[in-house]
Design a protein around this motif. Structure first.
Motif, mmCIF file in Angstrom:
data_model
loop_
_atom_site.group_PDB
_atom_site.id
_atom_site.type_symbol
_atom_site.label_atom_id
_atom_site.label_comp_id
_atom_site.label_asym_id
_atom_site.label_seq_id
_atom_site.Cartn_x
_atom_site.Cartn_y
_atom_site.Cartn_z
ATOM 1 N N GLY A 188 0.776 -1.228 0.000
ATOM 2 C CA GLY A 188 0.000 0.000 0.000
ATOM 3 C C GLY A 188 0.808 1.280 0.000
ATOM 4 O O GLY A 188 0.342 2.317 0.490
ATOM 5 N N LYS A 189 1.992 1.247 -0.580
ATOM 6 C CA LYS A 189 2.846 2.441 -0.566
ATOM 7 C C LYS A 189 2.286 3.555 -1.448
ATOM 8 O O LYS A 189 2.327 4.730 -1.079
ATOM 9 C CB LYS A 189 4.257 2.074 -1.021
ATOM 10 N N ALA A 190 1.752 3.181 -2.616
ATOM 11 C CA ALA A 190 1.236 4.203 -3.549
ATOM 12 C C ALA A 190 0.039 4.933 -2.945
ATOM 13 O O ALA A 190 -0.066 6.173 -3.032
ATOM 14 C CB ALA A 190 0.863 3.548 -4.876
ATOM 15 N N LYS A 191 -0.877 4.181 -2.336
ATOM 16 C CA LYS A 191 -2.058 4.813 -1.733
ATOM 17 C C LYS A 191 -1.670 5.697 -0.551
ATOM 18 O O LYS A 191 -2.216 6.796 -0.373
ATOM 19 C CB LYS A 191 -3.035 3.732 -1.272
ATOM 20 N N THR A 192 -0.730 5.213 0.251
ATOM 21 C CA THR A 192 -0.293 6.002 1.404
ATOM 22 C C THR A 192 0.377 7.297 0.966
ATOM 23 O O THR A 192 0.147 8.371 1.541
ATOM 24 C CB THR A 192 0.683 5.188 2.277
ATOM 25 N N GLN A 193 1.210 7.207 -0.093
ATOM 26 C CA GLN A 193 1.869 8.420 -0.590
ATOM 27 C C GLN A 193 0.839 9.426 -1.080
ATOM 28 O O GLN A 193 0.951 10.622 -0.793
ATOM 29 C CB GLN A 193 2.853 8.070 -1.714
ATOM 30 N N GLN A 194 -0.175 8.957 -1.827
ATOM 31 C CA GLN A 194 -1.203 9.857 -2.327
ATOM 32 C C GLN A 194 -1.985 10.494 -1.170
ATOM 33 O O GLN A 194 -2.307 11.689 -1.207
ATOM 34 C CB GLN A 194 -2.161 9.103 -3.252
ATOM 35 N N ARG A 195 -2.252 9.721 -0.140
ATOM 36 C CA ARG A 195 -2.976 10.254 1.019
ATOM 37 C C ARG A 195 -2.153 11.321 1.737
ATOM 38 O O ARG A 195 -2.682 12.362 2.144
ATOM 39 C CB ARG A 195 -3.318 9.109 1.980
ATOM 40 N N LEU A 196 -0.864 11.049 1.883
ATOM 41 C CA LEU A 196 0.007 12.025 2.540
ATOM 42 C C LEU A 196 0.114 13.317 1.735
ATOM 43 O O LEU A 196 0.112 14.421 2.292
ATOM 44 C CB LEU A 196 1.407 11.429 2.757
ATOM 45 N N ILE A 197 0.201 13.187 0.419
ATOM 46 C CA ILE A 197 0.298 14.381 -0.440
ATOM 47 C C ILE A 197 -0.993 15.196 -0.363
ATOM 48 O O ILE A 197 -0.965 16.436 -0.303
ATOM 49 C CB ILE A 197 0.618 13.965 -1.893
ATOM 50 N N ASP A 198 -2.126 14.500 -0.358
ATOM 51 C CA ASP A 198 -3.417 15.206 -0.282
ATOM 52 C C ASP A 198 -3.606 15.912 1.058
ATOM 53 O O ASP A 198 -4.313 16.921 1.147
ATOM 54 C CB ASP A 198 -4.569 14.216 -0.514
ATOM 55 N N ASN A 199 -2.982 15.384 2.105
ATOM 56 C CA ASN A 199 -3.157 15.949 3.453
ATOM 57 C C ASN A 199 -1.867 16.593 3.961
ATOM 58 O O ASN A 199 -1.513 16.469 5.132
ATOM 59 C CB ASN A 199 -3.604 14.858 4.436
ATOM 60 N N LEU A 200 -1.163 17.295 3.066
ATOM 61 C CA LEU A 200 0.103 17.909 3.452
ATOM 62 C C LEU A 200 -0.072 18.962 4.542
ATOM 63 O O LEU A 200 0.819 19.171 5.373
ATOM 64 C CB LEU A 200 0.776 18.556 2.224
ATOM 65 N N GLU A 201 -1.225 19.646 4.541
ATOM 66 C CA GLU A 201 -1.470 20.661 5.580
ATOM 67 C C GLU A 201 -1.403 20.025 6.969
ATOM 68 O O GLU A 201 -0.803 20.589 7.898
ATOM 69 C CB GLU A 201 -2.827 21.338 5.376
ATOM 70 N N ASP A 202 -2.008 18.834 7.108
ATOM 71 C CA ASP A 202 -1.985 18.141 8.398
ATOM 72 C C ASP A 202 -0.579 17.681 8.752
ATOM 73 O O ASP A 202 -0.174 17.711 9.929
ATOM 74 C CB ASP A 202 -2.928 16.929 8.372
ATOM 75 N N VAL A 203 0.184 17.237 7.740
ATOM 76 C CA VAL A 203 1.569 16.817 7.973
ATOM 77 C C VAL A 203 2.396 17.987 8.493
ATOM 78 O O VAL A 203 3.155 17.860 9.463
ATOM 79 C CB VAL A 203 2.186 16.255 6.670
ATOM 80 N N PHE A 204 2.233 19.150 7.858
ATOM 81 C CA PHE A 204 2.973 20.335 8.283
ATOM 82 C C PHE A 204 2.618 20.697 9.727
ATOM 83 O O PHE A 204 3.489 21.061 10.527
ATOM 84 C CB PHE A 204 2.667 21.514 7.351
ATOM 85 N N ALA A 205 1.329 20.596 10.042
ATOM 86 C CA ALA A 205 0.878 20.946 11.399
ATOM 87 C C ALA A 205 1.475 19.991 12.431
ATOM 88 O O ALA A 205 1.881 20.414 13.529
ATOM 89 C CB ALA A 205 -0.645 20.921 11.461
ATOM 90 N N LYS A 206 1.553 18.693 12.101
ATOM 91 C CA LYS A 206 2.128 17.714 13.034
ATOM 92 C C LYS A 206 3.617 17.980 13.256
ATOM 93 O O LYS A 206 4.115 17.916 14.387
ATOM 94 C CB LYS A 206 1.921 16.296 12.489
ATOM 95 N N VAL A 207 4.339 18.258 12.164
ATOM 96 C CA VAL A 207 5.777 18.521 12.275
ATOM 97 C C VAL A 207 6.020 19.784 13.099
ATOM 98 O O VAL A 207 6.915 19.831 13.949
ATOM 99 C CB VAL A 207 6.406 18.651 10.868
ATOM 100 N N GLN A 208 5.204 20.801 12.842
ATOM 101 C CA GLN A 208 5.348 22.058 13.578
ATOM 102 C C GLN A 208 5.136 21.851 15.086
ATOM 103 O O GLN A 208 5.894 22.362 15.913
ATOM 104 C CB GLN A 208 4.347 23.089 13.055
ATOM 105 N N LYS A 209 4.116 21.057 15.418
ATOM 106 C CA LYS A 209 3.814 20.821 16.826
ATOM 107 C C LYS A 209 4.869 19.936 17.482
ATOM 108 O O LYS A 209 5.263 20.166 18.628
ATOM 109 C CB LYS A 209 2.426 20.177 16.943
ATOM 110 N N GLU A 210 5.338 18.920 16.759
ATOM 111 C CA GLU A 210 6.291 17.964 17.335
ATOM 112 C C GLU A 210 7.631 18.609 17.650
ATOM 113 O O GLU A 210 8.240 18.341 18.698
ATOM 114 C CB GLU A 210 6.488 16.787 16.373
ATOM 115 N N PHE A 211 8.112 19.486 16.742
ATOM 116 C CA PHE A 211 9.451 20.063 16.913
ATOM 117 C C PHE A 211 9.422 21.528 17.341
ATOM 118 O O PHE A 211 10.472 22.175 17.375
ATOM 119 C CB PHE A 211 10.243 19.919 15.603
#
Length: 504
Positions: free
Chosen positions: A424-447
């Motif tokens: 499921g790497k392709a689907k996971t990559q597409q999901r992460l790309i679609d939800n980049l705003e959430d990824v940025f928010a998690k990284v910002q909060k974590e570090f």
């Protein structure tokens, strides 16, 4: 050691370091010693004294407090300089060289390998500590291209942007007091290429494909835009005192309409963004009769994101309207810019007529003429400050780049961590790309990172979609992050302590 005041030493350095290198070679060092000797004898420090052979013939060696004790320790006899008729000195030996061989007990950048200036130190720090992080996480594909030694050694650059016939080429010609090779001026779109105007031994134009293979020039990164762009790129060289300190970048006039944008054979906004990262100042030129900001011009200004502190606005050809109309034009210009430059601060606007023609006093009146003179003086002062601030600008850009590279590494390592190990790497990559705003928010909060330092989500998403596989990126490497933290926290401050800016 000379017991001169700090203002006097500033003046000595400014006159000796005439090329604004930030360090003194042998010839410049001799000049500095002569100036110190003149100051100690009561002369006023100026360059004219160095041309006075009669004064130099009777000049004694400068008195350096503590130098005799140092010579006794190092068994070096006092040195006598032989003054020549042209005012230069020939050093038989240099006891001060011994000073550079002192070893520091604390391990630092200067003890690992000697550096001769702030620029040399920044170059070393980038190659040893920041570049490995950028290469590991492909920062150059998402942000600015990798830096080369020529990027640190290059003269400060000023880029001019604007729609066609707003006076960009005329502005450069006005500052130089003469035309340059390849300059074309007219009411129609005349400049159809990017022209870098820089110092050279003689007047000549060099094609773009030739410039980008010169290792001494900071334009090798432009090869990524392909041959279509390089055919529209050239370098114009000429001997000029101003060009010894500043390089100008003349750009094609920004056009309006979708047809002009789609029929450009290269990535115009990408090239503008590349130059914006390298430049020390960006001048946006406007014409009182061309205040509308086209779609392409809007995209160009948006591509300057992250370089807002470099932007200055010039309302050129202001003598073509009277005082009342000028007030209305200025208000309309600020209203147009306010919708594009998303900053709460008011951008600096210079108003004037930057050409060699006399100001039309019948239209603007005495008040307008006085205003244009003051505005032109302010702009010239701003331009003259660029070489003085070039060292600070390089430090600022490197620190900003290091912070951006760290955040990029955090984002890519977080995306890598979210990827599955097998299925499921392709689907996971597409999901992460679609939800980049959430990824940025998690990284910002974590570090605990500031939101303003994060890159554009849209641009980051576009690059990831262009064929990258998140699974191919590296996991978090704390040693690379720690090296950059050490550079920001210890190495750069120590470098600044060892080599102070002589203009401060």
């Amino acid at each position: 050691m000379s017991n001169l005041s700090r203002p006097e030493l500033k003046q000595v350095w400014a006159l000796a370091d005439s090329k604004k290198q930030g360090f003194l070679g042998l010839t410049e060092f001799i000049t500095a010693m002569q100036l110190i000797a003149l100051a100690q004898e009561g002369h006023e420090i100026n360059s004219a004294l160095l041309k006075n052979a009669a004064v130099l013939e009777s000049l004694n060696l400068p008195v350096m407090e503590g130098l005799a004790a140092l010579q006794a320790k190092t068994n070096v006899s006092p040195v006598k300089e032989k003054l020549e008729g042209n005012g230069t000195a020939e050093l038989q030996s240099n006891p001060l060289v011994k000073l550079s061989k002192r070893k520091s007990a604390k391990k630092s950048l200067s003890s690992v390998a000697p550096v001769t200036s702030v620029t040399d130190g920044l170059k070393r720090l980038y190659n040893e500590k920041l570049r490995p992080l950028e290469v590991t996480y492909h920062f150059n594909d998402f942000g600015s291209p990798l830096l080369t030694n020529s990027d640190f050694d290059a003269k400060p650059m000023v880029m001019l942007l604007g729609q066609y016939s707003t006076g960009k080429t005329t502005f450069i010609k006005h500052l130089l007091g003469c035309s340059y090779p390849g300059a074309h001026i007219g009411p129609e779109p005349t400049t159809d290429r990017f022209i870098v105007v820089m110092s050279g031994p003689d007047e000549r134009s060099i094609p773009g494909n030739t410039i980008v293979v010169h290792a001494e020039m900071p334009f090798t990164g432009l090869t990524t835009f392909g041959g279509a762009f390089l055919s529209k790129f050239e370098c114009s060289q000429m001997p000029h005192p101003l060009l010894e300190h500043i390089t100008f970048v003349d750009t094609p006039g920004v056009l309006s309409g979708e047809k002009q944008r789609t029929q450009r054979s290269y990535d115009f906004t990408g090239v503008i963004s590349w130059f914006a990262a390298k430049c020390d100042m960006i001048l946006l030129l406007f014409d009182p009769h061309k205040l509308d900001i086209s779609d392409e011009f809007k995209r160009v200004i948006s591509s300057l994101r992250g370089n807002d502190d470099k932007i200055r606005v010039v309302l050129n050809k202001a003598d073509q309207v009277d005082t009342q109309q000028l007030m209305r034009v200025y208000g309309a210009l600020m209203w147009s810019l306010g919708k594009i430059l998303n900053t709460p601060e008011v951008v600096r606007v210079y108003i004037g007529s930057f050409n060699d023609k006399p100001v039309n006093e019948e239209a603007v009146g005495p008040i307008g003429n006085d205003l244009f003179e003051k505005e032109q003086d302010d702009l010239l002062v701003d331009l003259m400050d660029i070489p003085k601030k070039a060292c600070d600008r390089r430090i600022n850009e490197l620190v900003k780049r290091a912070r951006a590279a760290k955040i990029h590494a955090y984002i890519m390592s977080h995306l890598k961590k979210e990827m599955p190990s097998l299925m499921g790497k392709a689907k996971t990559q597409q999901r992460l790309i679609d939800n980049l705003e959430d990824v940025f928010a998690k990284v910002q909060k974590e570090f605990h990172l500031p939101a303003g330092d994060f890159p554009s989500v849209e641009h980051f998403r576009e690059v990831l979609k262009s064929g990258y596989k998140i699974d191919d990126f590296e996991k978090m490497k704390p040693k690379l992050i720690q090296a950059v933290d050490d550079m920001l926290g210890y190495d750069i401050p120590e470098l600044l302590r060892n080599f102070r800016n002589p203009y401060e």
